[in-house]
Structures are given as structure tokens and as C-alpha cells.
Scaffold this motif. Structure first.
Motif, PDB file in Angstrom:
ATOM      1  N   SER A 169       0.795  -1.195   0.112  1.00  8.25           N
ATOM      2  CA  SER A 169      -0.107   0.025   0.003  1.00  8.25           C
ATOM      3  C   SER A 169       0.915   1.377  -0.034  1.00  8.25           C
ATOM      4  CB  SER A 169      -0.964   0.116   1.151  1.00  8.25           C
ATOM      5  OG  SER A 169      -0.194   0.181   2.522  1.00  8.25           O
ATOM      6  N   VAL A 170       0.356   2.163  -0.610  1.00  6.07           N
ATOM      7  CA  VAL A 170       1.015   3.406  -0.832  1.00  6.07           C
ATOM      8  C   VAL A 170       0.321   4.782  -0.148  1.00  6.07           C
ATOM      9  CG1 VAL A 170       1.686   5.268  -2.522  1.00  6.07           C
ATOM     10  CG2 VAL A 170       1.961   2.789  -3.011  1.00  6.07           C
ATOM     11  N   ALA A 171       0.684   5.469   1.059  1.00  4.75           N
ATOM     12  CA  ALA A 171       0.372   6.297   1.754  1.00  4.75           C
ATOM     13  C   ALA A 171       0.338   7.584   1.020  1.00  4.75           C
ATOM     14  CB  ALA A 171       1.063   6.521   3.182  1.00  4.75           C
ATOM     15  N   ILE A 172      -0.711   8.398   1.153  1.00  3.93           N
ATOM     16  CA  ILE A 172      -0.798   9.791   0.578  1.00  3.93           C
ATOM     17  C   ILE A 172      -1.043  10.680   1.484  1.00  3.93           C
ATOM     18  CG2 ILE A 172      -1.698  11.102  -1.149  1.00  3.93           C
ATOM     19  CD1 ILE A 172      -2.520   8.718  -2.723  1.00  3.93           C
ATOM     20  N   GLU A 173      -0.115  11.731   1.671  1.00  2.52           N
ATOM     21  CA  GLU A 173      -0.248  12.673   2.774  1.00  2.52           C
ATOM     22  C   GLU A 173      -0.047  14.139   2.288  1.00  2.52           C
ATOM     23  OE1 GLU A 173       2.923  12.319   5.625  1.00  2.52           O
ATOM     24  OE2 GLU A 173       4.502  12.020   4.103  1.00  2.52           O
ATOM     25  N   LEU A 174      -0.761  15.138   2.962  1.00  2.00           N
ATOM     26  CA  LEU A 174      -0.640  16.384   2.840  1.00  2.00           C
ATOM     27  C   LEU A 174       0.376  17.100   3.768  1.00  2.00           C
ATOM     28  CD1 LEU A 174      -4.436  17.436   2.491  1.00  2.00           C
ATOM     29  CD2 LEU A 174      -2.629  16.676   0.547  1.00  2.00           C
ATOM     30  N   VAL A 175       1.620  17.768   3.579  1.00  2.00           N
ATOM     31  CA  VAL A 175       2.275  18.175   4.179  1.00  2.00           C
ATOM     32  C   VAL A 175       2.634  19.753   3.981  1.00  2.00           C
ATOM     33  CG1 VAL A 175       5.156  18.232   4.703  1.00  2.00           C
ATOM     34  CG2 VAL A 175       3.878  15.993   3.936  1.00  2.00           C
ATOM     35  N   VAL A 187       1.301  17.571  -1.577  1.00  2.00           N
ATOM     36  CA  VAL A 187       0.933  16.055  -1.848  1.00  2.00           C
ATOM     37  C   VAL A 187       1.957  15.251  -1.887  1.00  2.00           C
ATOM     38  CG1 VAL A 187      -0.930  14.858  -2.883  1.00  2.00           C
ATOM     39  CG2 VAL A 187      -1.111  17.114  -2.658  1.00  2.00           C
ATOM     40  N   ARG A 188       2.209  14.390  -1.041  1.00  2.00           N
ATOM     41  CA  ARG A 188       3.310  13.591  -1.331  1.00  2.00           C
ATOM     42  C   ARG A 188       2.956  12.083  -1.175  1.00  2.00           C
ATOM     43  NH1 ARG A 188       7.625  15.823   3.416  1.00  2.00           N
ATOM     44  NH2 ARG A 188       8.021  17.851   2.263  1.00  2.00           N
ATOM     45  N   SER A 246       9.656   7.819  -3.075  1.00  2.00           N
ATOM     46  CA  SER A 246       8.428   8.861  -2.677  1.00  2.00           C
ATOM     47  C   SER A 246       8.662  10.149  -3.460  1.00  2.00           C
ATOM     48  CB  SER A 246       8.895   9.234  -1.051  1.00  2.00           C
ATOM     49  OG  SER A 246       8.318   7.786  -0.204  1.00  2.00           O
ATOM     50  N   PHE A 247       7.657  10.891  -3.503  1.00  2.00           N
ATOM     51  CA  PHE A 247       7.490  11.757  -4.511  1.00  2.00           C
ATOM     52  C   PHE A 247       6.526  12.732  -4.326  1.00  2.00           C
ATOM     53  CE2 PHE A 247       4.910   8.609  -6.743  1.00  2.00           C
ATOM     54  CZ  PHE A 247       3.861   9.603  -7.364  1.00  2.00           C
ATOM     55  N   ILE A 248       6.662  14.272  -4.693  1.00  2.00           N
ATOM     56  CA  ILE A 248       5.591  15.093  -4.357  1.00  2.00           C
ATOM     57  C   ILE A 248       4.790  15.125  -5.930  1.00  2.00           C
ATOM     58  CG2 ILE A 248       5.164  17.707  -4.385  1.00  2.00           C
ATOM     59  CD1 ILE A 248       8.111  17.646  -2.938  1.00  2.00           C
ATOM     60  N   LEU A 249       3.704  14.730  -5.725  1.00  2.61           N
ATOM     61  CA  LEU A 249       2.589  14.650  -6.761  1.00  2.61           C
ATOM     62  C   LEU A 249       2.235  16.130  -7.133  1.00  2.61           C
ATOM     63  CD1 LEU A 249       0.779  12.801  -8.574  1.00  2.61           C
ATOM     64  CD2 LEU A 249      -0.902  12.988  -6.703  1.00  2.61           C
ATOM     65  N   ALA A 250       1.914  17.104  -6.245  1.00  4.86           N
ATOM     66  CA  ALA A 250       1.414  18.511  -6.320  1.00  4.86           C
ATOM     67  C   ALA A 250       1.965  19.216  -5.240  1.00  4.86           C
ATOM     68  CB  ALA A 250      -0.020  18.437  -6.816  1.00  4.86           C
ATOM     69  N   THR A 251       1.772  20.606  -5.677  1.00  5.64           N
ATOM     70  CA  THR A 251       2.032  21.528  -4.601  1.00  5.64           C
ATOM     71  C   THR A 251       0.960  22.740  -4.700  1.00  5.64           C
ATOM     72  OG1 THR A 251       4.334  21.388  -4.578  1.00  5.64           O
ATOM     73  CG2 THR A 251       3.543  23.181  -3.657  1.00  5.64           C
ATOM     74  N   ILE A 252       0.397  22.715  -3.642  1.00 12.13           N
ATOM     75  CA  ILE A 252      -0.852  23.669  -3.941  1.00 12.13           C
ATOM     76  C   ILE A 252      -0.605  25.004  -2.827  1.00 12.13           C
ATOM     77  CG2 ILE A 252      -3.575  24.255  -3.376  1.00 12.13           C
ATOM     78  CD1 ILE A 252      -3.174  20.735  -2.762  1.00 12.13           C
ATOM     79  N   THR A 253      -0.467  26.155  -3.512  1.00 12.91           N
ATOM     80  CA  THR A 253      -0.509  27.331  -2.473  1.00 12.91           C
ATOM     81  C   THR A 253      -1.762  27.993  -2.159  1.00 12.91           C
ATOM     82  OG1 THR A 253       1.459  27.978  -3.982  1.00 12.91           O
ATOM     83  CG2 THR A 253       0.498  29.770  -2.528  1.00 12.91           C
TER      84      THR A 253
END
Length: 144
Positions: free
Chosen positions: A5-11, A27-28, A91-98
């Protein structure tokens, strides 16, 4: 054999900000050698009275942008990307939201969270056609 399984988290850059201040949320995707990712999609929700999306930028791990939209009226963010090449194995950054804080949240703060896991807005990570999504972790922000 263990289930992959792959965790998805907001940092966030920090959990306390000032009203009017802009801040970023990454979004990592926690991929690895045994839990690779070919595509990922995230559907987020936020409180429109307290936050506003300024920009939504794609990460560079997945080469094809499949979906990218924000709606400051409904508090929705939709983002998806994938690759036709080799699956990502780190692990990677899928997107960055400002975001910008529009109003005070009080001490309880406001939450940026994943939409309920119901079609069509279902957050997931995929490899080999299989949904390998694990834990989803949202973010809390206090604006003063």
C-alpha cells in the motif's frame, strides 16, 4: 506475501499562519521499491470561508498531467498524473498547492482533507491497474 500500500499525505510549511498569508501544501506519495506507483489522483476539500487556492502545480515524478482543477466556490481540488514509462519506486511530490488564509480559523483551525472515497472523486495510487492506496493523511491549519 504482505499487502502493498502507498500512503498519500498533505504536508504543510507550518501549521500556524496569519490571515492574508500564503502558504504551500505538498501532496506527497510514499512509494518505494516494493510499492511502485504508475498513476495517482487526489481529490481534496477545504473550507471556502477560510482558505483560497492561489496555484496548483504538478510535481515532476509523473510525466503526464491527467487532471488539474480547483474551485474556490465549492472548496474542491482535483489532480491526477501518471506515466507510461517505468513506475515510480521512491517517494515523490505529486502536486504543490498554494493557499491564502482568508479569515481567522480560531484555535480549532481548519482542515484540508481528502474527499470521501466515493466515485468519481476517489483519491488513489495505482500500479499495474491495481489500486494500492493506503493511509490518507490530511492537514490542519490555524490562521490568526
Amino acid at each position: 506475501m504482505p499487502e502493498l500500500s502507498v500512503a498519500i499525505e498533505l504536508v504543510t510549511e507550518g501549521d500556524q499562519i496569519s490571515v492574508g498569508q500564503q502558504f504551500r501544501v505538498q501532496v506527497r506519495v510514499q512509494a518505494g521499491p516494493t510499492n511502485r506507483v504508475k498513476a495517482a489522483q487526489v481529490y481534496l476539500e477545504f473550507e471556502t470561508a477560510e482558505l483560497e487556492v492561489i496555484t496548483l502545480d504538478a510535481g515532476d515524478a509523473l510525466e503526464y498531467l491527467l487532471q488539474k482543477s480547483t474551485n474556490n466556490s465549492t472548496g474542491h481540488i482535483n489532480f491526477a498524473a501518471g506515466t507510461l514509462g517505468t513506475s515510480v519506486s521512491s517517494s515523490f511530490i505529486l502536486a504543490t498547492i498554494t493557499f491564502q488564509a482568508k479569515s481567522s480559523t480560531g484555535q480549532q483551525g481548519t482542515y484540508i482533507d481528502f474527499s470521501p472515497l466515493e466515485a468519481p472523486r476517489q483519491t488513489k495510487a495505482v500500479d499495474g491497474g491495481a489500486n494500492i492506496t493506503g493511509e490518507l493523511t490530511g492537514a490542519s491549519i490555524v490562521a490568526r
